[in-house]
Design a protein around this motif. Sequence first.
Motif, short mmCIF file in Angstrom:
data_model
loop_
_atom_site.label_atom_id
_atom_site.label_comp_id
_atom_site.label_asym_id
_atom_site.label_seq_id
_atom_site.Cartn_x
_atom_site.Cartn_y
_atom_site.Cartn_z
N ARG A 16 0.81 -1.22 0.00
CA ARG A 16 0.00 0.00 0.00
C ARG A 16 0.84 1.28 0.00
NH1 ARG A 16 -5.74 -0.48 0.41
NH2 ARG A 16 -6.16 -2.63 -0.17
N ARG A 99 -0.61 -0.14 6.84
CA ARG A 99 -1.45 -1.24 6.37
C ARG A 99 -0.57 -2.35 5.79
NH1 ARG A 99 -5.86 0.04 9.17
NH2 ARG A 99 -7.07 1.80 8.32
N THR A 101 -0.64 -6.20 3.91
CA THR A 101 -1.47 -7.15 3.19
C THR A 101 -0.93 -8.57 3.35
OG1 THR A 101 -0.18 -6.95 1.14
CG2 THR A 101 -2.01 -5.39 1.46
N LYS A 157 -9.75 -15.57 -0.66
CA LYS A 157 -10.32 -14.22 -0.69
C LYS A 157 -11.34 -14.10 0.43
CE LYS A 157 -12.85 -10.95 -3.63
NZ LYS A 157 -13.43 -10.71 -4.97
N ILE A 163 -16.15 -10.20 6.19
CA ILE A 163 -15.81 -8.79 6.45
C ILE A 163 -16.80 -8.18 7.45
CG2 ILE A 163 -15.73 -6.48 5.40
CD1 ILE A 163 -14.62 -7.89 2.86
N TRP A 248 -7.30 -5.85 9.70
CA TRP A 248 -7.30 -5.17 8.39
C TRP A 248 -6.70 -6.10 7.33
CZ3 TRP A 248 -4.32 -3.81 4.33
CH2 TRP A 248 -4.81 -2.84 3.47
N THR A 249 -5.61 -6.76 7.66
CA THR A 249 -4.99 -7.70 6.73
C THR A 249 -5.98 -8.78 6.33
OG1 THR A 249 -2.82 -7.33 7.78
CG2 THR A 249 -3.04 -9.28 6.38
N GLN A 251 -9.35 -8.68 6.46
CA GLN A 251 -10.45 -8.15 5.66
C GLN A 251 -10.05 -7.93 4.20
OE1 GLN A 251 -11.73 -4.66 8.01
NE2 GLN A 251 -13.66 -5.73 8.34
N HIS A 252 -8.79 -7.63 3.96
CA HIS A 252 -8.34 -7.30 2.61
C HIS A 252 -7.61 -8.47 1.94
CE1 HIS A 252 -9.18 -3.34 4.30
NE2 HIS A 252 -9.35 -2.95 3.04
N ASP A 254 -6.97 -11.25 -0.51
CA ASP A 254 -7.51 -11.49 -1.86
C ASP A 254 -6.33 -11.79 -2.79
OD1 ASP A 254 -8.73 -11.53 -4.32
OD2 ASP A 254 -9.57 -9.51 -4.19
N ALA A 257 -5.51 -9.65 -5.84
CA ALA A 257 -4.86 -8.34 -5.67
C ALA A 257 -3.34 -8.46 -5.74
CB ALA A 257 -5.27 -7.73 -4.33
#
Length: 337
Positions: A16, A99, A101, A157, A163, A248-249, A251-252, A254, A257
Amino acid sequence: MNDHEVFELGDVVLQRGATLRDAKLAYKTYGTLNAEKSNAIVYPTWYSGRHWENEWLIGPGMALDPERYFIIVPNMLGNGLSSSPSNTPPPYDKARFPRVTVHDNVSVQHRLVTEVFGIEHLALVTGWSMGAGQTYQWAMSFPEMVPKIAPFCGSAKTSEHNIVFLEGVKAALTADAAWNHGWYDEQPTKGLRAMARVYAGWGFSQAFYWDRVYGEMGYSSLEDFLVGFWEGFFLDGRDANNLLTMLWTWQHGDISATPGFGGGYDEALASIEARAIVMPAEKDLYFPPEDEEYAVRRMKNAELRVIPGVWGHFAGGGQNPVDAKFIDEALKELLAT
């Protein structure tokens, strides 16, 4: 628990855009790397988990046998041992931690595997929950290194329903005034206890509570279980900002991505070359079997094996020997092929 080593990563530019300076990856190894460097297994940690909480699946006579394999357990960024809000100096400390990932986690794990140990090919990558998400990411990011994967009770994902669950967890934790937008000096224990009670309704299945299986775990009542197991779980050295970072990791999460990959989720799944045994739990409320059935149908060389029983998500948490045996036997079969 200081029985681990630390890989000094230097400055890491995250997906990010932030730079995590003087980054650190904590890890522990089990067993000995052979001369050919062909017996390595990567087994990442999970949401809030630390390396010693993965040890239930490692041992003599098991699939992850240290007498046969070299098992690497890297701690997730944000878990309190690797670089995290709780141990990073200003300005990226506490609420300012960047953030992170799933891709970021796997990228630094890849550096550990290749730079520290000189490993070019892995025997297997496996993991539970968020560890399963990292397992998928390994297969996506480094297909030439990963011939076999066994993600259990997790997904490639994060679904919208998952979420939403995590939004409830986050709201419970941050509603505590002591949280102070992340700038606390003492842990917001009311928020952590509230978070635990939200989690309690999701971590195990409805049938688990109907059958009062918590009694088999040594808890004398429902309230004893909620306090003794769940509140105790989140008060056991777990930091609020660390939990929010890993949330946060999660929830995101995927795989589509992944940098350099321009396709959608279906295309990402179809690109995975590794032989896979995917093991959702029958009554997992986070990662239901239907979601993983969807994924397996789109992967080239994957098999779905549903873990039966009432333990829900914690079928993959090492809490009961029946589910542990199911997972271990699948890993043995996969390693033998």
